[in-house]
Design a protein around this motif. Structure first.
Motif, PDB file in Angstrom:
ATOM      1  N   LEU A 131      38.665  46.890  38.474  1.00  0.00           N
ATOM      2  CA  LEU A 131      39.308  47.747  39.327  1.00  0.00           C
ATOM      3  C   LEU A 131      39.293  47.411  40.826  1.00  0.00           C
ATOM      4  O   LEU A 131      39.953  47.443  41.937  1.00  0.00           O
ATOM      5  CB  LEU A 131      39.331  49.266  39.266  1.00  0.00           C
ATOM      6  N   THR A 132      38.178  47.143  41.166  1.00  0.00           N
ATOM      7  CA  THR A 132      37.583  46.579  42.574  1.00  0.00           C
ATOM      8  C   THR A 132      38.464  45.382  42.855  1.00  0.00           C
ATOM      9  O   THR A 132      39.111  45.182  44.168  1.00  0.00           O
ATOM     10  CB  THR A 132      36.138  46.245  42.786  1.00  0.00           C
ATOM     11  N   ALA A 133      38.550  44.441  41.918  1.00  0.00           N
ATOM     12  CA  ALA A 133      39.166  43.326  41.941  1.00  0.00           C
ATOM     13  C   ALA A 133      40.724  43.415  42.207  1.00  0.00           C
ATOM     14  O   ALA A 133      41.390  43.034  43.301  1.00  0.00           O
ATOM     15  CB  ALA A 133      39.269  42.383  40.993  1.00  0.00           C
ATOM     16  N   TRP A 134      41.456  44.376  41.271  1.00  0.00           N
ATOM     17  CA  TRP A 134      42.671  44.620  41.447  1.00  0.00           C
ATOM     18  C   TRP A 134      43.263  45.416  42.773  1.00  0.00           C
ATOM     19  O   TRP A 134      44.159  45.126  43.384  1.00  0.00           O
ATOM     20  CB  TRP A 134      43.110  45.738  40.279  1.00  0.00           C
ATOM     21  N   GLN A 135      42.473  46.671  42.989  1.00  0.00           N
ATOM     22  CA  GLN A 135      42.775  47.313  44.210  1.00  0.00           C
ATOM     23  C   GLN A 135      42.251  46.390  45.528  1.00  0.00           C
ATOM     24  O   GLN A 135      43.117  46.396  46.455  1.00  0.00           O
ATOM     25  CB  GLN A 135      41.831  48.465  44.198  1.00  0.00           C
ATOM     26  N   GLY A 136      41.343  45.598  45.344  1.00  0.00           N
ATOM     27  CA  GLY A 136      41.214  44.760  46.739  1.00  0.00           C
ATOM     28  C   GLY A 136      42.082  43.767  47.155  1.00  0.00           C
ATOM     29  O   GLY A 136      42.678  43.555  48.157  1.00  0.00           O
ATOM     30  N   LEU A 137      42.445  43.194  45.834  1.00  0.00           N
ATOM     31  CA  LEU A 137      43.784  42.176  46.115  1.00  0.00           C
ATOM     32  C   LEU A 137      45.050  42.682  46.286  1.00  0.00           C
ATOM     33  O   LEU A 137      45.710  42.334  47.213  1.00  0.00           O
ATOM     34  CB  LEU A 137      43.642  41.274  44.983  1.00  0.00           C
ATOM     35  N   ALA A 157      30.087  39.318  38.674  1.00  0.00           N
ATOM     36  CA  ALA A 157      30.851  40.227  37.996  1.00  0.00           C
ATOM     37  C   ALA A 157      32.070  40.478  38.627  1.00  0.00           C
ATOM     38  O   ALA A 157      33.313  40.696  38.096  1.00  0.00           O
ATOM     39  CB  ALA A 157      30.001  41.378  37.657  1.00  0.00           C
ATOM     40  N   VAL A 158      32.021  41.087  39.902  1.00  0.00           N
ATOM     41  CA  VAL A 158      33.227  41.344  40.664  1.00  0.00           C
ATOM     42  C   VAL A 158      34.217  40.183  41.196  1.00  0.00           C
ATOM     43  O   VAL A 158      35.398  39.851  40.868  1.00  0.00           O
ATOM     44  CB  VAL A 158      33.110  42.183  41.935  1.00  0.00           C
ATOM     45  N   GLY A 159      33.458  38.976  41.815  1.00  0.00           N
ATOM     46  CA  GLY A 159      33.802  38.006  42.225  1.00  0.00           C
ATOM     47  C   GLY A 159      34.805  36.989  41.295  1.00  0.00           C
ATOM     48  O   GLY A 159      35.582  36.542  41.563  1.00  0.00           O
ATOM     49  N   SER A 160      34.218  36.783  40.101  1.00  0.00           N
ATOM     50  CA  SER A 160      34.854  36.155  39.156  1.00  0.00           C
ATOM     51  C   SER A 160      36.142  36.916  38.745  1.00  0.00           C
ATOM     52  O   SER A 160      37.326  36.071  38.368  1.00  0.00           O
ATOM     53  CB  SER A 160      34.146  36.172  37.816  1.00  0.00           C
ATOM     54  N   MET A 161      36.174  38.121  38.783  1.00  0.00           N
ATOM     55  CA  MET A 161      37.402  39.120  38.534  1.00  0.00           C
ATOM     56  C   MET A 161      38.374  38.680  39.804  1.00  0.00           C
ATOM     57  O   MET A 161      39.825  38.427  39.444  1.00  0.00           O
ATOM     58  CB  MET A 161      37.175  40.313  38.294  1.00  0.00           C
ATOM     59  N   VAL A 162      37.931  38.743  40.844  1.00  0.00           N
ATOM     60  CA  VAL A 162      38.824  38.339  42.145  1.00  0.00           C
ATOM     61  C   VAL A 162      39.385  36.927  42.008  1.00  0.00           C
ATOM     62  O   VAL A 162      40.576  36.924  42.181  1.00  0.00           O
ATOM     63  CB  VAL A 162      37.860  38.495  43.206  1.00  0.00           C
ATOM     64  N   THR A 163      38.713  35.892  41.508  1.00  0.00           N
ATOM     65  CA  THR A 163      39.142  34.685  41.480  1.00  0.00           C
ATOM     66  C   THR A 163      40.223  34.472  40.352  1.00  0.00           C
ATOM     67  O   THR A 163      41.230  33.915  40.794  1.00  0.00           O
ATOM     68  CB  THR A 163      37.787  33.896  41.229  1.00  0.00           C
ATOM     69  N   GLN A 164      39.873  35.197  39.261  1.00  0.00           N
ATOM     70  CA  GLN A 164      40.826  34.801  38.026  1.00  0.00           C
ATOM     71  C   GLN A 164      42.225  35.444  38.666  1.00  0.00           C
ATOM     72  O   GLN A 164      43.227  35.111  38.415  1.00  0.00           O
ATOM     73  CB  GLN A 164      40.455  35.626  36.940  1.00  0.00           C
ATOM     74  N   LEU A 165      42.261  36.942  39.045  1.00  0.00           N
ATOM     75  CA  LEU A 165      43.418  37.612  39.568  1.00  0.00           C
ATOM     76  C   LEU A 165      44.095  36.775  40.508  1.00  0.00           C
ATOM     77  O   LEU A 165      45.288  36.863  40.604  1.00  0.00           O
ATOM     78  CB  LEU A 165      43.004  39.102  39.699  1.00  0.00           C
ATOM     79  N   ALA A 166      43.443  36.551  41.579  1.00  0.00           N
ATOM     80  CA  ALA A 166      43.990  35.940  42.665  1.00  0.00           C
ATOM     81  C   ALA A 166      44.771  34.449  42.192  1.00  0.00           C
ATOM     82  O   ALA A 166      45.773  34.337  42.722  1.00  0.00           O
ATOM     83  CB  ALA A 166      42.953  35.641  43.835  1.00  0.00           C
ATOM     84  N   ARG A 167      44.268  33.843  41.493  1.00  0.00           N
ATOM     85  CA  ARG A 167      44.744  32.613  40.876  1.00  0.00           C
ATOM     86  C   ARG A 167      46.062  33.073  39.994  1.00  0.00           C
ATOM     87  O   ARG A 167      47.203  32.216  40.160  1.00  0.00           O
ATOM     88  CB  ARG A 167      43.786  31.837  39.871  1.00  0.00           C
ATOM     89  N   GLU A 168      45.967  34.163  39.373  1.00  0.00           N
ATOM     90  CA  GLU A 168      47.070  34.499  38.266  1.00  0.00           C
ATOM     91  C   GLU A 168      48.314  34.756  39.404  1.00  0.00           C
ATOM     92  O   GLU A 168      49.258  34.544  38.984  1.00  0.00           O
ATOM     93  CB  GLU A 168      46.721  35.717  37.492  1.00  0.00           C
ATOM     94  N   PHE A 169      48.070  35.412  40.294  1.00  0.00           N
ATOM     95  CA  PHE A 169      49.065  35.810  41.301  1.00  0.00           C
ATOM     96  C   PHE A 169      49.519  34.896  42.174  1.00  0.00           C
ATOM     97  O   PHE A 169      50.295  35.213  43.429  1.00  0.00           O
ATOM     98  CB  PHE A 169      48.637  37.147  41.985  1.00  0.00           C
ATOM     99  N   GLY A 170      48.927  33.516  42.075  1.00  0.00           N
ATOM    100  CA  GLY A 170      49.480  32.328  42.649  1.00  0.00           C
ATOM    101  C   GLY A 170      48.744  32.058  44.096  1.00  0.00           C
ATOM    102  O   GLY A 170      49.507  31.246  44.967  1.00  0.00           O
TER     103      GLY A 170
END
Length: 305
Positions: A131-137, A157-170
Motif C-alpha cells: 500500500l505504501t508503494a501504491w499510494q506513494g507512486l 521491503a517497501v523499496g522493492s515494491m516501489v521498484t516493481q510497481l514503478a517499472r510495471e507502470f512504465g
C-alpha cells in the motif's frame, strides 16, 4: 489468547512481553480475525498511537503489529463484504490493538480477501509495503509512463515494491541503497542503482518523482533533483526541503480494500513479488522485533503453524 504486549514507553523493546490477553470482541463494522501471520514496523514503539488513543488517553497494555493474514472468526454488526471462515489480509488501525496476538478485531473495510493460493506469510507481508508503494507512486506521486523515478531503499521491503510497481507502470527506475543492495535492487527491476555510501546521487540527473523512505540529508539532496512540475513524496514526515518548482508531499499509509486486491492479484500473476525476510514464531517475536544484525526483507511472525 497469547499476545505480545508493551506497557512502558520508556522501556522500549525491553518492556515487550509475551502475555495472556482476553480475546477481542467485534464492535460495530468489525470482524475478529484468527491471525495466522503478522507483520510489524520496527519503529512502532516510537509512535504516539502505540501508547495513546486519539484523545491522548493511555491505552496500555498495547499489542503492537498492524499487518495480518488470517481467517475471519466473528462478524460484528454492520460488517460487510466478508464472511465467516474467509481467508483475509490487511492493515489494522494505528490506534487499536495490533496483530501480534492470536486474534485481532479490525474494521471489515480494512481487509481484503486472501486467495487460497497465496500463503498467509506472503499475505501478511503485503499491506504496508504494497500500500505504501501504491499510494506513494499512484495516489500521491501521480506516476505516468516514461517518467524517471528514484526509489530509495530499492532492495528493502517497501523499496522493492516501489521498484516493481514503478517499472510495471512504465517508469525508468533509479534504485538506491548500500553496496550489497545493488544486485537485489536490479533483480527487482531497477534500471540503475546508486550506492549511497560511495556514489554521488546527483549523478543520476533530473527526475520526475522521488519516493523518499530515508529523509534527512538524502531527502534534501533528492529534492534538488526533482524537475519542474515533479514531486517528492515522503513517508518519513514532512520533507525538510522542497523541490524548487515542484511539490513536496508526505503521507501516512491507509488501508484500502481495492488497492489490496490490486496488489495481491499482481502477486498471484507473478508481476509482483514480496521481499520476505525472516519468519519467526510468536514465541520468538520479541527477538525478531529487536534483531542484533541487519536483516533484509520483511520479517513476519507466524502466529499459527
Amino acid at each position: 489468547m497469547k499476545a505480545i504486549t508493551v506497557t512502558d514507553r520508556a522501556a522500549g523493546t525491553a518492556g515487550m512481553r509475551l502475555t495472556e490477553r482476553p480475546e477481542p470482541k467485534a464492535s460495530i463494522n468489525d470482524v475478529v480475525v484468527q491471525v495466522h501471520a503478522a507483520g510489524f514496523v520496527k519503529t512502532e514503539l516510537d509512535w504516539p498511537s502505540t501508547w495513546s488513543d486519539r484523545l491522548d488517553r493511555d491505552r496500555t497494555p498495547t499489542i503492537p503489529g498492524h499487518e495480518l493474514a488470517g481467517v475471519v472468526a466473528a462478524l460484528g454488526y454492520g460488517a460487510t463484504g466478508l464472511s465467516l471462515g474467509q481467508r483475509v489480509f490487511g492493515l489494522t488501525d494505528w490506534y487499536r490493538d495490533g496483530t501480534l496476538g492470536e486474534y485481532v478485531a479490525v474494521e471489515a473495510r480494512n481487509l481484503a480477501p486472501l486467495p487460497d493460493d497465496v500463503d498467509f506469510t506472503v499475505g501478511a507481508s503485503l499491506p504496508i509495503s504494497g500500500l505504501t508503494a501504491w499510494q506513494g507512486l499512484i495516489a500521491h506521486g501521480c506516476l505516468t509512463a516514461g517518467q524517471r523515478v528514484i526509489a530509495h531503499g530499492a532492495a528493502g521491503a517497501v523499496g522493492s515494491m516501489v521498484t516493481q510497481l514503478a517499472r510495471e507502470f512504465g517508469a525508468h527506475v533509479i534504485g538506491t541503497g548500500r553496496a550489497a543492495d545493488r544486485q537485489p535492487a536490479l533483480d527487482f527491476g531497477a534500471d540503475e542503482f546508486v550506492d549511497l555510501d560511495h556514489e554521488a546521487l546527483e549523478d543520476v540527473g533530473p527526475v520526475d518523482l522521488v519516493l523518499d523512505l530515508i529523509g534527512g540529508d538524502i531527502g534534501k539532496r533528492s529534492a534538488r533533483l526533482v524537475r519542474p512540475g515533479g514531486r517528492l513524496v515522503s513517508i518519513v514526515g514532512p520533507p525538510e526541503e522542497s523541490p524548487v518548482d515542484g511539490l513536496a508531499i508526505d503521507f501516512v499509509v491507509e488501508a484500502d480494500r481495492a488497492q489490496l486486491e490490486e496488489i495481491v492479484e499482481r502477486v498471484r500473476g507473478g508481476r509482483l513479488r514480496t521481499n520476505l525476510g525472516a519468519i519467526a514464531s510468536l514465541d520468538d517475536a520479541i527477538a525478531a522485533f529487536t534483531p542484533t544484525e541487519r536483516r533484509s526483507g520483511k520479517t513476519i511472525i507466524r502466529v499459527r503453524p
